[in-house]
Write a protein that holds these residues in place. Structure first.
Motif, PDB file in Angstrom:
ATOM      1  N   SER A 205     -34.873  82.275  67.284  1.00  0.00           N
ATOM      2  CA  SER A 205     -35.566  81.177  66.607  1.00  0.00           C
ATOM      3  C   SER A 205     -36.387  81.720  65.438  1.00  0.00           C
ATOM      4  CB  SER A 205     -36.481  80.445  67.586  1.00  0.00           C
ATOM      5  OG  SER A 205     -35.720  79.871  68.627  1.00  0.00           O
ATOM      6  N   LEU A 207     -39.471  81.373  62.405  1.00  0.00           N
ATOM      7  CA  LEU A 207     -40.741  80.783  62.000  1.00  0.00           C
ATOM      8  C   LEU A 207     -40.553  80.215  60.602  1.00  0.00           C
ATOM      9  CD1 LEU A 207     -43.802  80.353  62.587  1.00  0.00           C
ATOM     10  CD2 LEU A 207     -44.210  82.516  61.398  1.00  0.00           C
ATOM     11  N   CYS A 209     -42.714  78.412  58.699  1.00  0.00           N
ATOM     12  CA  CYS A 209     -43.900  78.365  57.839  1.00  0.00           C
ATOM     13  C   CYS A 209     -44.469  79.771  57.621  1.00  0.00           C
ATOM     14  CB  CYS A 209     -44.947  77.461  58.461  1.00  0.00           C
ATOM     15  SG  CYS A 209     -45.576  78.043  60.055  1.00  0.00           S
ATOM     16  N   TYR A 230     -47.664  74.563  72.332  1.00  0.00           N
ATOM     17  CA  TYR A 230     -46.802  73.855  71.378  1.00  0.00           C
ATOM     18  C   TYR A 230     -47.636  73.015  70.413  1.00  0.00           C
ATOM     19  CZ  TYR A 230     -43.296  74.989  74.915  1.00  0.00           C
ATOM     20  OH  TYR A 230     -42.489  75.650  75.807  1.00  0.00           O
ATOM     21  N   TYR A 232     -46.678  70.180  66.814  1.00  0.00           N
ATOM     22  CA  TYR A 232     -45.596  69.565  66.042  1.00  0.00           C
ATOM     23  C   TYR A 232     -45.888  69.774  64.571  1.00  0.00           C
ATOM     24  CZ  TYR A 232     -42.027  66.330  64.485  1.00  0.00           C
ATOM     25  OH  TYR A 232     -40.914  65.778  63.879  1.00  0.00           O
ATOM     26  N   ASP A 233     -44.971  70.466  63.896  1.00  0.00           N
ATOM     27  CA  ASP A 233     -45.100  70.743  62.471  1.00  0.00           C
ATOM     28  C   ASP A 233     -44.463  69.591  61.704  1.00  0.00           C
ATOM     29  OD1 ASP A 233     -45.115  71.703  59.896  1.00  0.00           O
ATOM     30  OD2 ASP A 233     -44.533  73.736  60.441  1.00  0.00           O
ATOM     31  N   TYR A 236     -41.958  70.231  58.638  1.00  0.00           N
ATOM     32  CA  TYR A 236     -40.561  70.588  58.897  1.00  0.00           C
ATOM     33  C   TYR A 236     -39.906  69.676  59.930  1.00  0.00           C
ATOM     34  CZ  TYR A 236     -41.681  74.772  56.263  1.00  0.00           C
ATOM     35  OH  TYR A 236     -42.078  75.635  55.266  1.00  0.00           O
ATOM     36  N   GLN A 238     -40.360  69.683  63.144  1.00  0.00           N
ATOM     37  CA  GLN A 238     -39.961  70.489  64.296  1.00  0.00           C
ATOM     38  C   GLN A 238     -41.184  70.868  65.126  1.00  0.00           C
ATOM     39  OE1 GLN A 238     -37.863  73.704  62.082  1.00  0.00           O
ATOM     40  NE2 GLN A 238     -36.093  73.195  63.355  1.00  0.00           N
ATOM     41  N   TYR A 239     -40.952  71.042  66.423  1.00  0.00           N
ATOM     42  CA  TYR A 239     -41.986  71.634  67.263  1.00  0.00           C
ATOM     43  C   TYR A 239     -42.065  73.120  66.954  1.00  0.00           C
ATOM     44  CZ  TYR A 239     -41.964  67.363  70.069  1.00  0.00           C
ATOM     45  OH  TYR A 239     -42.058  66.054  70.483  1.00  0.00           O
ATOM     46  N   ILE A 240     -43.270  73.662  67.070  1.00  0.00           N
ATOM     47  CA  ILE A 240     -43.466  75.100  66.954  1.00  0.00           C
ATOM     48  C   ILE A 240     -44.003  75.607  68.287  1.00  0.00           C
ATOM     49  CG2 ILE A 240     -45.753  74.720  65.899  1.00  0.00           C
ATOM     50  CD1 ILE A 240     -45.384  77.392  64.437  1.00  0.00           C
ATOM     51  N   HIS A 256     -40.320  78.229  65.311  1.00  0.00           N
ATOM     52  CA  HIS A 256     -39.992  76.808  65.355  1.00  0.00           C
ATOM     53  C   HIS A 256     -38.799  76.570  66.278  1.00  0.00           C
ATOM     54  CE1 HIS A 256     -42.695  76.597  61.938  1.00  0.00           C
ATOM     55  NE2 HIS A 256     -42.633  75.270  61.987  1.00  0.00           N
TER      56      HIS A 256
END
Length: 291
Positions: A205, A207, A209, A230, A232-233, A236, A238-240, A256
């Protein structure tokens, strides 16, 4: 190790006169006990991953419930639900009080004694590395997010937040102890680039950002297990995920989650993030549910 200490304060029933002057009267309505118990339980679950201790005042609880009332005033099921929530919440600070009877405590200019504000003030004096939060269930008037107490001529500030996840989460973001630290893991890259595949060719996976942006989200991240947090970004979509580097540390790396990996985010965590990242949508959904 430093920690955060949370003190719950409840309103009193209108016919109770034994509580401090600043405690507000309870506003009764349908399912009052059940609703407050639900809020207490939600906040309890939410903060369990933090390094913290939770307290209540047994005398304050008695004034809220007023045990002299009959079963008709308190349906047995609702009473048990509330009491169960309090058992999970934490400890009665009166079992091991820190305040000193010989000291002079005041709330603004009015004398106070043998109450939660005295207790919090004395703990602030004794353990300055800890942080302290008064969780207000409509029990005390507070418009600025904090109140002032005084002990023997010296003033102290007590942070106050409402009994709801958003308020408590906002406070922990800036006041948790110990603080969370972010460490970039080259394996997951940065800005969506530079991720290193494993020697078995497995998926890694990325990153998306910068490390600075990840560090800001780490302060807001939530979870059911402190080893995996966790957020939420929204940028993007997406969850981070933040992974604890070592047991006993407070350092995390992050990456992410694509659509497939997002399935491993616990449903409870997703619900919390909806409250924190999309509060208006959460409120609208709640209104529809409550109709």
């Amino acid at each position: 190790m430093s920690k955060s200490e949370l003190f719950l304060l409840l309103p009193k029933r209108k016919d109770v006169t034994s509580q401090p002057f600043y405690i507000r009267d309870r506003e009764d309505g349908p399912n009052t006990l059940r609703n407050i118990a639900k809020s207490i339980t939600e906040v309890t679950l939410f903060v369990e991953i933090e390094s913290q201790a939770r307290y209540y005042d047994e005398e304050n609880i008695k004034a809220f419930l007023d045990v002299s009332k009959t079963d008709e005033d308190y349906p047995m099921l609702e009473n048990h639900i509330f009491q169960d929530a309090m058992v999970k919440w934490g400890e009665n600070w009166r079992k091991n009080p820190k305040q000193v009877s010989q000291k002079n405590y005041t709330y603004y200019t009015s004398p106070i004694e043998n109450d939660t504000l005295c207790e919090m003030t004395e703990r602030i004096i004794l353990a300055k590395d800890n942080t302290y939060l008064l969780i207000n269930c409509n029990a005390i008037k507070c418009n600025k997010g904090s109140i002032s107490t005084n002990c023997d001529g010296k003033e102290y500030e007590i942070e106050v937040r409402d009994l709801e996840i958003r308020d408590v989460a906002n406070w922990f973001e800036n006041n948790r102890r110990p603080k969370r630290n972010f460490k970039l893991n080259p394996k997951h890259g940065e800005y969506g680039k530079g991720a290193t595949p494993t020697n078995k060719g497995e998926k890694v996976s990325v990153l998306m950002c910068s490390r600075q942006q990840a560090a800001k989200m780490l302060a807001k991240a939530v979870g059911e297990d402190s080893r995996a947090l966790y957020f939420y970004d929204d940028k993007y979509g997406q969850y981070i995920e933040f992974r604890l580097e070592n047991k006993g540390s407070c350092t995390f790396h992050a990456f992410h989650l694509d659509e497939e990996d997002a399935n491993r985010v616990p449903e409870k965590v997703k619900a919390w993030l909806n409250e924190l990242v999309f509060p208006q949508a959460a409120d609208d959904a709640r209104k529809l549910y409550d109709r």
